[in-house]
Design an enzyme around this catalytic site. Sequence first.
Site, PDB file in Angstrom:
ATOM      1  CG  ASP A 138      -3.554  -2.898  -1.674  1.00 22.41           C
ATOM      2  OD1 ASP A 138      -4.390  -3.077  -2.433  1.00 22.41           O
ATOM      3  OD2 ASP A 138      -3.748  -3.006  -0.438  1.00 22.41           O
ATOM      4  CG  HIS A 139      -6.341   0.550  -2.348  1.00 20.56           C
ATOM      5  ND1 HIS A 139      -7.697   0.506  -2.658  1.00 20.56           N
ATOM      6  CD2 HIS A 139      -6.577  -0.623  -1.292  1.00 20.56           C
ATOM      7  CE1 HIS A 139      -8.457  -0.470  -2.226  1.00 20.56           C
ATOM      8  NE2 HIS A 139      -7.689  -1.332  -1.700  1.00 20.56           N
ATOM      9  CB  SER A 146      -0.914   0.119   1.252  1.00 17.66           C
ATOM     10  OG  SER A 146      -0.146   0.084   2.338  1.00 17.66           O
ATOM     11  CD  GLU A 206     -12.221  -0.332  -5.247  1.00 15.99           C
ATOM     12  OE1 GLU A 206     -11.111  -0.840  -5.047  1.00 15.99           O
ATOM     13  OE2 GLU A 206     -12.999   0.164  -4.803  1.00 15.99           O
TER      14      GLU A 206
HETATM   15  O1  LIG Z   1      -8.377  -5.421   0.274  1.00 13.01           O
HETATM   16  C1  LIG Z   1      -7.286  -5.492   1.191  1.00 13.01           C
HETATM   17  C2  LIG Z   1      -6.007  -4.631   0.457  1.00 13.01           C
HETATM   18  O2  LIG Z   1      -6.496  -4.085  -0.450  1.00 13.01           O
HETATM   19  C3  LIG Z   1      -7.430  -6.130   2.505  1.00 13.01           C
HETATM   20  O3  LIG Z   1      -8.445  -6.507   2.809  1.00 13.01           O
HETATM   21  P1  LIG Z   1      -8.710  -7.094   4.482  1.00 13.01           P
HETATM   22  O4  LIG Z   1      -8.709  -5.963   5.423  1.00 13.01           O
HETATM   23  O5  LIG Z   1      -9.952  -7.732   4.615  1.00 13.01           O
HETATM   24  O6  LIG Z   1      -7.502  -8.009   4.692  1.00 13.01           O
HETATM   25  O1  LIG Z   2      -6.287  -0.955   2.513  1.00 11.69           O
HETATM   26  C1  LIG Z   2      -5.713  -1.841   2.423  1.00 11.69           C
HETATM   27  C2  LIG Z   2      -4.710  -2.744   3.140  1.00 11.69           C
HETATM   28  O2  LIG Z   2      -5.159  -3.216   4.171  1.00 11.69           O
HETATM   29  C3  LIG Z   2      -3.482  -1.819   3.419  1.00 11.69           C
HETATM   30  O3  LIG Z   2      -3.735  -0.908   4.605  1.00 11.69           O
HETATM   31  P1  LIG Z   2      -2.725   0.227   4.988  1.00 11.69           P
HETATM   32  O4  LIG Z   2      -3.059   1.272   4.093  1.00 11.69           O
HETATM   33  O5  LIG Z   2      -2.905   0.451   6.275  1.00 11.69           O
HETATM   34  O6  LIG Z   2      -1.180  -0.312   4.540  1.00 11.69           O
HETATM   35 ZN   LIG Z   3      -8.352  -3.039  -0.676  1.00 17.02          ZN
END
Ligand SMILES: O=C(CO)COP(=O)(O)O
Ligand SMILES: O=C[C@H](O)COP(=O)(O)O
Ligand SMILES: [Zn+2]
Length: 359
Positions: free
Chosen positions: A83-84, A50, A142
Amino acid sequence: MSRITLRQLLDHAAEHGYGVPAFNINNMEQILAIMAAARAVDAPVILQASRGARSYAGDLMLAKMVEAAEATHPAIPICLHQDHGNDDGTCLSAIQHGFTSVMMDGSLEADAKTPASWDYNVEITRRVAATAHAVGVSVEGELGVLGSLETGQGEAEDGHGAEGALGHDQLLTDPDQAVAFVRETRVDALAIAMGTSHGAYKFSRRPDGEILAMHVVQAIHQRLPEIHLVMHGSSSVPEALQEQFNRFGGEMPRTWGVPVEEIQRGIRHGVRKVNIDTDCRLAMAAEIRRVAVEKPAEFDPRKFLQPSMAALEALCRERFEQFGTAGQAAKITPLPLAEMAKRYRSGALDPRIAVGAAA
Ligand SMILES: O=C(CO)COP(=O)(O)O
Ligand SMILES: O=C[C@H](O)COP(=O)(O)O
Ligand SMILES: [Zn+2]
Ligand SMILES: [Zn+2]
């Protein structure tokens, strides 16, 4: 060379009918544990970072740790995924650091809080996909906003997630819009909203179809059978882990996650990437708590982290087996990014959308 793109990995998963868990990484211990599990069961892996992970560890440290994992386990294909991603800069700088896949999450604006318009989402996702594909990197988009169908709330409390009340039109991805979105953006994988949310507190009871809308997965898969679907917020938050966490002074009120059988049902309907972070956190934190309570004199961090790595490894092995990822690594020969770029240029990787898919 064991680094693989998301697109190649998920194409393989679709061909062979399995799913791939995407585990979040922030530190060396998580990487070691996930890789040990992958090696033990011969599973390809998706390691995802992330924005928070990148600032926690630092881009260089993260990139070098993954390089080390790759060198240590040359037989395990590794997809390193953003991620995101919240904007072009996040996604492109990830690519500079060796990520082979990025999520451009245009369902929210760049503040990662404000639900974005259709036009905004399409434009930024299309732009990032065009640039990423030019260098062979994969893109996840998404459509729809993650949040709870029980409360109608987004999940701003964890720093990434919609603020305020959301309607069902936002919380459930519309299948017709999904077709148009994939056609216009050319994403390799599509994350959809169907009642899951990030973190431990997803559902106040064991979820049924009212609050975990697996029918949306099926409807989208029917329209887009060739498109790889992604389930976010897919930790199962097992009761045993909650108990373990609480037994040693943790305070987690009873909560429900996404049952593994529902994920398996999703995998039968086109879900290829399954995002899991919370379960990993919980597995490690429960062991850290246990050691702290059982051995109050202990002050060597390794004595806390070794058992937490073992717990994480066991969890990852279980998911690799449950999702059918186990045993697949040896069947895959990762293609270089340059080859992927060539295939995008030739049109060979254009999204395959059946004529008449959209209503
Ligand atoms: O979607 C996620 C990261 O992008 C993680 O999801 P969880 O919080 O359910 O593990
Ligand atoms: O949102 C997705 C993951 O759970 C990552 O979380 P984080 O932003 O706290 O690293
Ligand atoms: Zn996510
Ligand atoms: Zn989140």
